[in-house]
Design a protein around this motif. Structure first.
Motif, mmCIF file in Angstrom:
data_model
loop_
_atom_site.group_PDB
_atom_site.id
_atom_site.type_symbol
_atom_site.label_atom_id
_atom_site.label_comp_id
_atom_site.label_asym_id
_atom_site.label_seq_id
_atom_site.Cartn_x
_atom_site.Cartn_y
_atom_site.Cartn_z
ATOM 1 N N ALA A 125 -5.498 15.615 2.500
ATOM 2 C CA ALA A 125 -6.625 15.430 1.579
ATOM 3 C C ALA A 125 -6.230 14.718 0.291
ATOM 4 N N ASN A 126 -5.100 15.118 -0.302
ATOM 5 C CA ASN A 126 -4.705 14.493 -1.573
ATOM 6 C C ASN A 126 -4.366 13.018 -1.384
ATOM 7 N N LYS A 127 -3.718 12.670 -0.286
ATOM 8 C CA LYS A 127 -3.391 11.265 -0.025
ATOM 9 C C LYS A 127 -4.646 10.489 0.380
ATOM 10 N N LEU A 128 -5.577 11.147 1.068
ATOM 11 C CA LEU A 128 -6.833 10.495 1.431
ATOM 12 C C LEU A 128 -7.586 10.092 0.172
ATOM 13 N N GLN A 129 -7.607 10.989 -0.810
ATOM 14 C CA GLN A 129 -8.280 10.687 -2.070
ATOM 15 C C GLN A 129 -7.591 9.512 -2.777
ATOM 16 N N MET A 130 -6.260 9.523 -2.800
ATOM 17 C CA MET A 130 -5.522 8.419 -3.420
ATOM 18 C C MET A 130 -5.762 7.115 -2.656
ATOM 19 N N LEU A 131 -5.752 7.199 -1.317
ATOM 20 C CA LEU A 131 -5.959 6.027 -0.471
ATOM 21 C C LEU A 131 -7.318 5.402 -0.750
ATOM 22 N N ALA A 132 -8.347 6.240 -0.815
ATOM 23 C CA ALA A 132 -9.693 5.738 -1.104
ATOM 24 C C ALA A 132 -9.724 5.049 -2.466
ATOM 25 N N GLY A 133 -9.065 5.646 -3.456
ATOM 26 C CA GLY A 133 -9.033 5.055 -4.790
ATOM 27 C C GLY A 133 -8.329 3.710 -4.811
ATOM 28 N N VAL A 134 -7.172 3.637 -4.174
ATOM 29 C CA VAL A 134 -6.407 2.393 -4.149
ATOM 30 C C VAL A 134 -7.180 1.301 -3.415
ATOM 31 N N LEU A 135 -7.847 1.685 -2.322
ATOM 32 C CA LEU A 135 -8.583 0.706 -1.515
ATOM 33 C C LEU A 135 -9.980 0.414 -2.064
ATOM 34 N N ASN A 136 -10.383 1.180 -3.086
ATOM 35 C CA ASN A 136 -11.687 1.002 -3.726
ATOM 36 C C ASN A 136 -12.853 1.221 -2.753
ATOM 37 N N VAL A 137 -12.722 2.279 -1.941
ATOM 38 C CA VAL A 137 -13.775 2.695 -1.013
ATOM 39 C C VAL A 137 -13.930 4.210 -1.130
ATOM 40 N N SER A 138 -15.002 4.750 -0.590
ATOM 41 C CA SER A 138 -15.187 6.202 -0.644
ATOM 42 C C SER A 138 -14.391 6.886 0.471
ATOM 43 N N MET A 139 -14.056 8.146 0.232
ATOM 44 C CA MET A 139 -13.363 8.913 1.273
ATOM 45 C C MET A 139 -14.234 9.028 2.523
ATOM 46 N N MET A 140 -15.538 9.216 2.339
ATOM 47 C CA MET A 140 -16.434 9.335 3.495
ATOM 48 C C MET A 140 -16.442 8.046 4.305
ATOM 49 N N TRP A 141 -16.379 6.906 3.634
ATOM 50 C CA TRP A 141 -16.352 5.646 4.367
ATOM 51 C C TRP A 141 -15.077 5.551 5.200
ATOM 52 N N LEU A 190 0.834 -1.201 0.000
ATOM 53 C CA LEU A 190 0.000 0.000 0.000
ATOM 54 C C LEU A 190 0.868 1.249 0.000
ATOM 55 N N ALA A 191 1.905 1.262 0.820
ATOM 56 C CA ALA A 191 2.807 2.413 0.873
ATOM 57 C C ALA A 191 3.424 2.683 -0.499
ATOM 58 N N LYS A 192 3.857 1.635 -1.179
ATOM 59 C CA LYS A 192 4.459 1.796 -2.517
ATOM 60 C C LYS A 192 3.444 2.373 -3.499
ATOM 61 N N ARG A 193 2.234 1.853 -3.471
ATOM 62 C CA ARG A 193 1.199 2.339 -4.399
ATOM 63 C C ARG A 193 0.873 3.810 -4.167
ATOM 64 N N LEU A 194 0.965 4.246 -2.914
ATOM 65 C CA LEU A 194 0.635 5.636 -2.581
ATOM 66 C C LEU A 194 1.833 6.567 -2.639
ATOM 67 N N GLY A 195 3.031 5.989 -2.749
ATOM 68 C CA GLY A 195 4.242 6.807 -2.760
ATOM 69 C C GLY A 195 4.551 7.417 -1.395
ATOM 70 N N VAL A 196 4.252 6.653 -0.337
ATOM 71 C CA VAL A 196 4.552 7.113 1.021
ATOM 72 C C VAL A 196 5.419 6.063 1.714
ATOM 73 N N LYS A 197 5.955 6.433 2.853
ATOM 74 C CA LYS A 197 6.781 5.500 3.618
ATOM 75 C C LYS A 197 5.897 4.499 4.362
ATOM 76 N N LEU A 198 6.477 3.335 4.638
ATOM 77 C CA LEU A 198 5.774 2.298 5.386
ATOM 78 C C LEU A 198 5.314 2.829 6.739
ATOM 79 N N LYS A 199 6.147 3.616 7.407
ATOM 80 C CA LYS A 199 5.764 4.128 8.730
ATOM 81 C C LYS A 199 4.561 5.071 8.639
ATOM 82 N N THR A 200 4.366 5.689 7.488
ATOM 83 C CA THR A 200 3.195 6.551 7.288
ATOM 84 C C THR A 200 1.927 5.709 7.283
ATOM 85 N N VAL A 201 1.943 4.615 6.530
ATOM 86 C CA VAL A 201 0.782 3.720 6.483
ATOM 87 C C VAL A 201 0.526 3.137 7.872
#
Length: 131
Positions: free
Chosen positions: A57-73, A34-45
């Motif tokens: 906000a920008n990483k939250l949007q990417m995170l939701a997309g990668v995880l295939n869930v909504s940001m609100m969820w 997940l960290a690699k897909r988002l371009g963040v460090k493992l300790k961040t995840v």
């Protein structure tokens, strides 16, 4: 403590970190992947999943997309996300009791953390006034 699948990841039942970890595990990917897909460090995840930090906000949007869930969820458990485990899964009473106690301890830790923050702020203010 009875819980149906619809509220398994609700704001009252799960934290932001719980929802991130649950969605990641449902996809079958590791924290490192997940960290690699988002371009963040493992300790961040890890920080997100352990509720030590939340993404911008920008990483939250990417995170939701990668995880295939909504940001609100991710934020509050409402919207497109995961269902809980099947309702026919039986959780033994002793396991349920332990899970309930863990939730209570986490809630109390949050309250104590908030209280500690207030006390620290008061102490700093007092030191400014007397120093």
């Amino acid at each position: 403590m009875t819980r149906d699948a619809s509220d398994w990841y609700s704001e009252e039942s799960a934290t932001f970190g719980d929802r991130v970890a649950g969605a990641r595990e449902a996809l079958g990917i590791t924290q490192t992947e997940l960290a690699k897909r988002l371009g963040v460090k493992l300790k961040t995840v890890r920080g997100w999943e352990e509720d030590l930090a939340e993404p911008r906000a920008n990483k939250l949007q990417m995170l939701a997309g990668v995880l295939n869930v909504s940001m609100m969820w991710l934020l509050n458990g409402h919207g497109d996300g995961l269902d809980g485990p099947a309702e026919d899964v039986v959780i033994p009473g002793d396991v349920r009791a332990i899970l309930t106690e863990i939730r209570q301890v986490k809630t109390e830790m949050g309250r104590l953390s908030d209280r500690l923050g207030v006390l620290e702020k008061r102490l700093r203010q007092s030191l400014k006034e007397h120093g």
